[in-house]
Design a protein around this motif. Sequence first.
Motif, PDB file in Angstrom:
ATOM      1  N   LYS A   1     -16.531 -27.334  -6.121  1.00 37.76           N
ATOM      2  CA  LYS A   1     -17.850 -26.725  -6.192  1.00 37.76           C
ATOM      3  C   LYS A   1     -17.914 -25.452  -5.338  1.00 37.76           C
ATOM      4  CE  LYS A   1     -19.723 -29.999  -8.731  1.00 37.76           C
ATOM      5  NZ  LYS A   1     -20.229 -29.738 -10.103  1.00 37.76           N
ATOM      6  N   THR A   2     -18.790 -24.547  -5.748  1.00 34.47           N
ATOM      7  CA  THR A   2     -18.992 -23.291  -5.029  1.00 34.47           C
ATOM      8  C   THR A   2     -20.278 -23.371  -4.211  1.00 34.47           C
ATOM      9  OG1 THR A   2     -17.871 -22.069  -6.786  1.00 34.47           O
ATOM     10  CG2 THR A   2     -19.203 -20.789  -5.255  1.00 34.47           C
ATOM     11  N   TYR A   3     -20.224 -22.857  -2.988  1.00 32.74           N
ATOM     12  CA  TYR A   3     -21.364 -22.931  -2.080  1.00 32.74           C
ATOM     13  C   TYR A   3     -21.622 -21.583  -1.418  1.00 32.74           C
ATOM     14  CZ  TYR A   3     -20.830 -28.034  -2.418  1.00 32.74           C
ATOM     15  OH  TYR A   3     -20.752 -29.324  -2.872  1.00 32.74           O
ATOM     16  N   ILE A   4     -22.849 -21.450  -0.904  1.00 31.55           N
ATOM     17  CA  ILE A   4     -23.246 -20.273  -0.141  1.00 31.55           C
ATOM     18  C   ILE A   4     -23.347 -20.682   1.335  1.00 31.55           C
ATOM     19  CG2 ILE A   4     -24.987 -18.483   0.220  1.00 31.55           C
ATOM     20  CD1 ILE A   4     -23.649 -18.262  -2.464  1.00 31.55           C
ATOM     21  N   ILE A   5     -22.708 -19.922   2.223  1.00 28.22           N
ATOM     22  CA  ILE A   5     -22.799 -20.222   3.653  1.00 28.22           C
ATOM     23  C   ILE A   5     -24.236 -19.964   4.112  1.00 28.22           C
ATOM     24  CG2 ILE A   5     -22.025 -19.592   5.973  1.00 28.22           C
ATOM     25  CD1 ILE A   5     -19.352 -18.800   4.730  1.00 28.22           C
ATOM     26  N   SER A   6     -24.853 -20.983   4.690  1.00 29.55           N
ATOM     27  CA  SER A   6     -26.265 -20.873   5.067  1.00 29.55           C
ATOM     28  C   SER A   6     -26.498 -20.854   6.576  1.00 29.55           C
ATOM     29  CB  SER A   6     -27.062 -22.030   4.454  1.00 29.55           C
ATOM     30  OG  SER A   6     -26.548 -23.278   4.890  1.00 29.55           O
ATOM     31  N   ARG A   7     -25.579 -21.447   7.355  1.00 27.34           N
ATOM     32  CA  ARG A   7     -25.771 -21.457   8.812  1.00 27.34           C
ATOM     33  C   ARG A   7     -24.426 -21.572   9.515  1.00 27.34           C
ATOM     34  NH1 ARG A   7     -30.734 -25.373  10.598  1.00 27.34           N
ATOM     35  NH2 ARG A   7     -30.812 -23.925  12.342  1.00 27.34           N
TER      36      ARG A   7
ATOM     37  N   GLY B   1     -14.255 -13.631   6.881  1.00 26.22           N
ATOM     38  CA  GLY B   1     -15.383 -13.460   5.965  1.00 26.22           C
ATOM     39  C   GLY B   1     -16.337 -14.632   5.909  1.00 26.22           C
ATOM     40  N   LEU B   2     -16.265 -15.507   6.902  1.00 30.92           N
ATOM     41  CA  LEU B   2     -17.178 -16.649   6.949  1.00 30.92           C
ATOM     42  C   LEU B   2     -18.473 -16.219   7.613  1.00 30.92           C
ATOM     43  CD1 LEU B   2     -14.536 -19.258   8.110  1.00 30.92           C
ATOM     44  CD2 LEU B   2     -15.728 -19.312   5.914  1.00 30.92           C
ATOM     45  N   LYS B   3     -19.400 -15.729   6.821  1.00 31.86           N
ATOM     46  CA  LYS B   3     -20.669 -15.283   7.368  1.00 31.86           C
ATOM     47  C   LYS B   3     -21.814 -15.672   6.465  1.00 31.86           C
ATOM     48  CE  LYS B   3     -20.549 -10.518   5.587  1.00 31.86           C
ATOM     49  NZ  LYS B   3     -20.605  -9.095   5.968  1.00 31.86           N
ATOM     50  N   PHE B   4     -23.001 -15.663   7.033  1.00 34.65           N
ATOM     51  CA  PHE B   4     -24.221 -16.054   6.331  1.00 34.65           C
ATOM     52  C   PHE B   4     -24.356 -15.301   5.007  1.00 34.65           C
ATOM     53  CE2 PHE B   4     -28.915 -15.116   5.902  1.00 34.65           C
ATOM     54  CZ  PHE B   4     -29.271 -16.366   5.429  1.00 34.65           C
ATOM     55  N   GLY B   5     -24.524 -16.054   3.909  1.00 42.55           N
ATOM     56  CA  GLY B   5     -24.719 -15.459   2.595  1.00 42.55           C
ATOM     57  C   GLY B   5     -23.474 -15.328   1.752  1.00 42.55           C
ATOM     58  N   ASN B   6     -22.298 -15.503   2.353  1.00 46.17           N
ATOM     59  CA  ASN B   6     -21.063 -15.382   1.586  1.00 46.17           C
ATOM     60  C   ASN B   6     -20.773 -16.657   0.804  1.00 46.17           C
ATOM     61  OD1 ASN B   6     -20.716 -12.799   2.485  1.00 46.17           O
ATOM     62  ND2 ASN B   6     -18.720 -13.130   3.440  1.00 46.17           N
ATOM     63  N   THR B   7     -19.990 -16.496  -0.269  1.00 48.48           N
ATOM     64  CA  THR B   7     -19.683 -17.601  -1.176  1.00 48.48           C
ATOM     65  C   THR B   7     -18.310 -18.195  -0.878  1.00 48.48           C
ATOM     66  OG1 THR B   7     -20.994 -16.556  -2.929  1.00 48.48           O
ATOM     67  CG2 THR B   7     -19.431 -18.244  -3.600  1.00 48.48           C
ATOM     68  N   VAL B   8     -18.223 -19.525  -0.895  1.00 50.74           N
ATOM     69  CA  VAL B   8     -16.940 -20.208  -0.698  1.00 50.74           C
ATOM     70  C   VAL B   8     -16.745 -21.247  -1.793  1.00 50.74           C
ATOM     71  CG1 VAL B   8     -16.990 -19.892   1.792  1.00 50.74           C
ATOM     72  CG2 VAL B   8     -17.892 -22.000   0.827  1.00 50.74           C
TER      73      VAL B   8
ATOM     74  N   VAL C   1     -23.688 -25.182   4.402  1.00 52.52           N
ATOM     75  CA  VAL C   1     -23.684 -24.496   3.112  1.00 52.52           C
ATOM     76  C   VAL C   1     -24.778 -25.050   2.193  1.00 52.52           C
ATOM     77  CG1 VAL C   1     -21.222 -23.933   3.209  1.00 52.52           C
ATOM     78  CG2 VAL C   1     -21.942 -26.126   2.210  1.00 52.52           C
ATOM     79  N   ASN C   2     -25.132 -24.232   1.213  1.00 53.61           N
ATOM     80  CA  ASN C   2     -26.025 -24.656   0.132  1.00 53.61           C
ATOM     81  C   ASN C   2     -25.303 -24.511  -1.188  1.00 53.61           C
ATOM     82  OD1 ASN C   2     -28.568 -25.442   1.264  1.00 53.61           O
ATOM     83  ND2 ASN C   2     -28.976 -23.294   1.767  1.00 53.61           N
ATOM     84  N   LYS C   3     -25.657 -25.338  -2.152  1.00 52.00           N
ATOM     85  CA  LYS C   3     -25.063 -25.237  -3.480  1.00 52.00           C
ATOM     86  C   LYS C   3     -25.336 -23.850  -4.068  1.00 52.00           C
ATOM     87  CE  LYS C   3     -25.324 -30.125  -4.742  1.00 52.00           C
ATOM     88  NZ  LYS C   3     -25.919 -31.110  -5.703  1.00 52.00           N
TER      89      LYS C   3
END
Length: 219
Positions: free
Chosen positions: A153-159, A175-182, A215-217
């Motif tokens: 699954k793909t997630y957005i870094i939220s905190r 690149g692990l920062k708020f708003g980035n996709t993993v 993260v958020n979905k």
Amino acid sequence: MSIAIENFVKAIYKNGKRDKNDTKPGSIAKELGISSAAATDMAQKLAAKDILHYEKYQALKLTEKGRKIALNVVRKHRLWESFLFKTFDMSLHDIHREAELLEHQTSNFLADKMSAYLGNPKFDPHGDPIPNANGEITTTDTSIMLSNAKEGKTYIISRLMSDDKEFFDFCSQHGLKFGNTVLVSKQFIKNKMTQILINNNTIILNEDFTSIIYVNKNE
């Protein structure tokens, strides 16, 4: 309110929001770098002022008055982080360190001016919610720890819930920062490690990292 009181109620508020929800005097003492006896003494004094509820051997709980004090300090801290990040492009560690000092010297008037200048942001650069002028958090937190994310699954870094310099340096480099996709490519359950794909790079993180990256979905 003195700096000591503001830091004490802020620590209770922040610890109460973490997964372990540990607000016992000993844990607050550890958070603030003071003795357990000093934390207990402070708790008893603040209980007499109706800022918190204190019972021997029990977790500390803020009253409504105490919660407002804590959220007011949190608001100023996170606004300063947002301002310093936007204006000077400072690192996530440095903005936290400076905001720790500035939050206690900031009037409500200046906080409101900063918020307006920044466009009344709802989150700081770490992804933490910024309370409004009424001491209210108007956003809903649906994030989960990266360690609990599902494979494929793909997630957005939220905190990014830390104040450690090495952690933030690592996040910045990868690149692990708020708003980035993993993309969560593998969960190593037994070894408590998570393999992710970010910016076309594969990284394996241990539980020390995946328990403080939220993260958020990616809907």
